[in-house]
Design a protein around this motif. Structure first.
Motif, PDB file in Angstrom:
ATOM      1  N   TRP A   1      12.108   2.008  -1.177  1.00 60.32           N
ATOM      2  CA  TRP A   1      11.503   2.148   0.145  1.00 60.32           C
ATOM      3  C   TRP A   1      11.976   3.402   0.852  1.00 60.32           C
ATOM      4  CZ3 TRP A   1       7.641  -1.058   0.835  1.00 60.32           C
ATOM      5  CH2 TRP A   1       7.623  -2.232   0.078  1.00 60.32           C
ATOM      6  N   ASN A   2      11.125   3.945   1.711  1.00 57.90           N
ATOM      7  CA  ASN A   2      11.471   5.101   2.538  1.00 57.90           C
ATOM      8  C   ASN A   2      12.063   4.592   3.848  1.00 57.90           C
ATOM      9  OD1 ASN A   2      10.237   6.684   0.591  1.00 57.90           O
ATOM     10  ND2 ASN A   2       8.275   6.663   1.644  1.00 57.90           N
ATOM     11  N   GLY A   3      13.339   4.819   4.056  1.00 59.55           N
ATOM     12  CA  GLY A   3      13.984   4.400   5.293  1.00 59.55           C
ATOM     13  C   GLY A   3      14.028   2.901   5.419  1.00 59.55           C
ATOM     14  N   LEU A   4      15.202   2.363   5.619  1.00 59.80           N
ATOM     15  CA  LEU A   4      15.354   0.918   5.685  1.00 59.80           C
ATOM     16  C   LEU A   4      16.143   0.513   6.912  1.00 59.80           C
ATOM     17  CD1 LEU A   4      14.686   0.115   2.458  1.00 59.80           C
ATOM     18  CD2 LEU A   4      16.161  -1.656   3.224  1.00 59.80           C
ATOM     19  N   PRO A   5      15.509  -0.177   7.834  1.00 61.45           N
ATOM     20  CA  PRO A   5      16.261  -0.712   8.979  1.00 61.45           C
ATOM     21  C   PRO A   5      17.074  -1.926   8.528  1.00 61.45           C
ATOM     22  CG  PRO A   5      13.989  -1.451   9.072  1.00 61.45           C
ATOM     23  CD  PRO A   5      14.089  -0.518   7.894  1.00 61.45           C
ATOM     24  N   THR A   6      17.982  -2.373   9.365  1.00 59.07           N
ATOM     25  CA  THR A   6      18.767  -3.564   9.034  1.00 59.07           C
ATOM     26  C   THR A   6      18.062  -4.837   9.489  1.00 59.07           C
ATOM     27  OG1 THR A   6      20.027  -3.366  11.085  1.00 59.07           O
ATOM     28  CG2 THR A   6      20.976  -2.375   9.090  1.00 59.07           C
TER      29      THR A   6
ATOM     30  N   ARG B   1       0.818  -1.218   0.000  1.00 62.72           N
ATOM     31  CA  ARG B   1       0.000   0.000   0.000  1.00 62.72           C
ATOM     32  C   ARG B   1       0.846   1.260   0.000  1.00 62.72           C
ATOM     33  NH1 ARG B   1      -5.243  -1.593   1.737  1.00 62.72           N
ATOM     34  NH2 ARG B   1      -5.190  -3.648   2.663  1.00 62.72           N
ATOM     35  N   THR B   2       2.034   1.210   0.629  1.00 60.33           N
ATOM     36  CA  THR B   2       2.894   2.392   0.768  1.00 60.33           C
ATOM     37  C   THR B   2       4.346   1.980   0.536  1.00 60.33           C
ATOM     38  OG1 THR B   2       3.401   2.091   3.117  1.00 60.33           O
ATOM     39  CG2 THR B   2       1.338   3.258   2.587  1.00 60.33           C
ATOM     40  N   ARG B   3       5.237   2.953   0.652  1.00 61.29           N
ATOM     41  CA  ARG B   3       6.674   2.682   0.557  1.00 61.29           C
ATOM     42  C   ARG B   3       7.328   2.647   1.940  1.00 61.29           C
ATOM     43  NH1 ARG B   3       8.424   2.395  -4.515  1.00 61.29           N
ATOM     44  NH2 ARG B   3       7.195   3.355  -6.149  1.00 61.29           N
TER      45      ARG B   3
ATOM     46  N   GLY C   1       3.161 -18.287   7.572  1.00 64.94           N
ATOM     47  CA  GLY C   1       2.102 -19.274   7.691  1.00 64.94           C
ATOM     48  C   GLY C   1       2.180 -20.374   6.646  1.00 64.94           C
ATOM     49  N   HIS C   2       2.795 -20.087   5.513  1.00 67.13           N
ATOM     50  CA  HIS C   2       2.898 -21.066   4.429  1.00 67.13           C
ATOM     51  C   HIS C   2       4.285 -21.686   4.301  1.00 67.13           C
ATOM     52  CE1 HIS C   2      -1.083 -20.282   2.884  1.00 67.13           C
ATOM     53  NE2 HIS C   2      -0.840 -19.011   3.058  1.00 67.13           N
ATOM     54  N   LEU C   3       5.319 -20.907   4.669  1.00 70.50           N
ATOM     55  CA  LEU C   3       6.694 -21.356   4.443  1.00 70.50           C
ATOM     56  C   LEU C   3       7.446 -21.713   5.717  1.00 70.50           C
ATOM     57  CD1 LEU C   3       7.841 -18.648   1.864  1.00 70.50           C
ATOM     58  CD2 LEU C   3       7.086 -20.981   1.396  1.00 70.50           C
ATOM     59  N   GLY C   4       6.951 -21.284   6.847  1.00 66.40           N
ATOM     60  CA  GLY C   4       7.716 -21.402   8.078  1.00 66.40           C
ATOM     61  C   GLY C   4       8.508 -20.123   8.281  1.00 66.40           C
ATOM     62  N   PRO C   5       9.404 -20.108   9.255  1.00 62.88           N
ATOM     63  CA  PRO C   5      10.119 -18.872   9.593  1.00 62.88           C
ATOM     64  C   PRO C   5      10.920 -18.283   8.431  1.00 62.88           C
ATOM     65  CG  PRO C   5      10.434 -20.534  11.286  1.00 62.88           C
ATOM     66  CD  PRO C   5       9.751 -21.216  10.134  1.00 62.88           C
ATOM     67  N   ILE C   6      10.796 -16.988   8.265  1.00 64.68           N
ATOM     68  CA  ILE C   6      11.545 -16.231   7.264  1.00 64.68           C
ATOM     69  C   ILE C   6      12.740 -15.612   7.990  1.00 64.68           C
ATOM     70  CG2 ILE C   6      11.472 -14.302   5.638  1.00 64.68           C
ATOM     71  CD1 ILE C   6       9.558 -16.700   4.962  1.00 64.68           C
ATOM     72  N   THR C   7      13.950 -15.803   7.465  1.00 63.02           N
ATOM     73  CA  THR C   7      15.144 -15.314   8.150  1.00 63.02           C
ATOM     74  C   THR C   7      15.694 -14.023   7.562  1.00 63.02           C
ATOM     75  OG1 THR C   7      16.532 -16.726   6.763  1.00 63.02           O
ATOM     76  CG2 THR C   7      15.827 -17.616   8.899  1.00 63.02           C
ATOM     77  N   ARG C   8      15.553 -13.843   6.255  1.00 63.88           N
ATOM     78  CA  ARG C   8      16.117 -12.657   5.595  1.00 63.88           C
ATOM     79  C   ARG C   8      15.177 -12.190   4.500  1.00 63.88           C
ATOM     80  NH1 ARG C   8      21.062 -12.535   7.596  1.00 63.88           N
ATOM     81  NH2 ARG C   8      21.811 -10.638   6.633  1.00 63.88           N
ATOM     82  N   VAL C   9      15.266 -10.891   4.232  1.00 64.12           N
ATOM     83  CA  VAL C   9      14.535 -10.306   3.123  1.00 64.12           C
ATOM     84  C   VAL C   9      15.484  -9.357   2.402  1.00 64.12           C
ATOM     85  CG1 VAL C   9      12.588  -8.860   2.438  1.00 64.12           C
ATOM     86  CG2 VAL C   9      12.330 -10.472   4.328  1.00 64.12           C
ATOM     87  N   GLY C  10      15.643  -9.571   1.125  1.00 63.79           N
ATOM     88  CA  GLY C  10      16.453  -8.673   0.305  1.00 63.79           C
ATOM     89  C   GLY C  10      15.537  -7.718  -0.431  1.00 63.79           C
ATOM     90  N   VAL C  11      15.828  -6.432  -0.323  1.00 67.51           N
ATOM     91  CA  VAL C  11      14.978  -5.423  -0.943  1.00 67.51           C
ATOM     92  C   VAL C  11      15.799  -4.438  -1.748  1.00 67.51           C
ATOM     93  CG1 VAL C  11      13.206  -5.573   0.859  1.00 67.51           C
ATOM     94  CG2 VAL C  11      15.044  -3.915   1.098  1.00 67.51           C
ATOM     95  N   ASP C  12      15.127  -3.759  -2.642  1.00 65.01           N
ATOM     96  CA  ASP C  12      15.720  -2.690  -3.423  1.00 65.01           C
ATOM     97  C   ASP C  12      15.636  -1.419  -2.576  1.00 65.01           C
ATOM     98  OD1 ASP C  12      16.434  -0.745  -5.233  1.00 65.01           O
ATOM     99  OD2 ASP C  12      14.785  -1.119  -6.615  1.00 65.01           O
ATOM    100  N   ALA C  13      16.770  -0.934  -2.102  1.00 63.05           N
ATOM    101  CA  ALA C  13      16.808   0.220  -1.207  1.00 63.05           C
ATOM    102  C   ALA C  13      16.137   1.451  -1.817  1.00 63.05           C
ATOM    103  CB  ALA C  13      18.251   0.544  -0.833  1.00 63.05           C
ATOM    104  N   ALA C  14      16.212   1.600  -3.128  1.00 66.00           N
ATOM    105  CA  ALA C  14      15.638   2.773  -3.779  1.00 66.00           C
ATOM    106  C   ALA C  14      14.114   2.771  -3.767  1.00 66.00           C
ATOM    107  CB  ALA C  14      16.141   2.859  -5.216  1.00 66.00           C
TER     108      ALA C  14
END
Length: 158
Positions: free
Chosen positions: A80-85, A48-50, A65-78
């Protein structure tokens, strides 16, 4: 190893009414956990937003709920507004890796080496264009990169 022997059997999550069901905040997923994943993308997400701190927890909860625990997410920094680690989502730490690659995807990692690539449809996309882009992304035979799908489905200015 047969599909039934996998720790998380494949699920078909693409709704029959894809062209009626898509609105901002929707994720369409074709999650195949077999070694024969042929398409370039495993699904699509229309946030819905950035604001990644608002949007990503919702996606991660659904995927967990479908895959089990998610450990990492790789995103395109450009994209999104503000990106935590990292984010803590339901007491689970999810690490965020960011690159200014401009590839319109998010890469979800389950475990050590199981990746799922999702097309990210920009929040300001029209409903018709988003539906078309998401439908193309989840096709099992899709060989078109995310950026090209978005270009092909964006309405031309009149």
């Amino acid at each position: 190893m047969a599909d039934t022997d996998l720790p998380h059997p494949p699920r078909r999550l693409l709704p029959d009414a894809i062209h009626q069901a898509v609105e901002p905040g929707t994720a369409l997923l074709r999650l195949e956990t077999t070694r024969s994943r042929e398409g370039l993308l495993d699904g699509a997400w229309w946030p819905r937003t950035r604001d990644i701190e608002t949007e990503l927890p919702v996606l991660i909860r659904v995927l967990t709920g479908h895959l089990g625990p998610i450990t990492r997410v790789g995103v395109d920094a450009a994209a999104w507004n503000g990106l935590p680690t990292r984010l803590v989502i339901d007491d689970q730490v999810v690490h965020l890796d960011s690159d200014p690659v401009g590839d319109n995807t998010v890469l979800i990692t389950r475990g050590h080496n199981d990746h799922f690539a999702l097309l990210v449809v920009p929040p300001d996309t029209t409903a018709d264009a988003a539906r078309e882009a998401m439908a193309r992304a989840v096709r099992a035979d899709n060989i078109t990169e995310a950026a090209q799908i978005l270009i092909a489905t964006t309405p031309k200015p009149e």
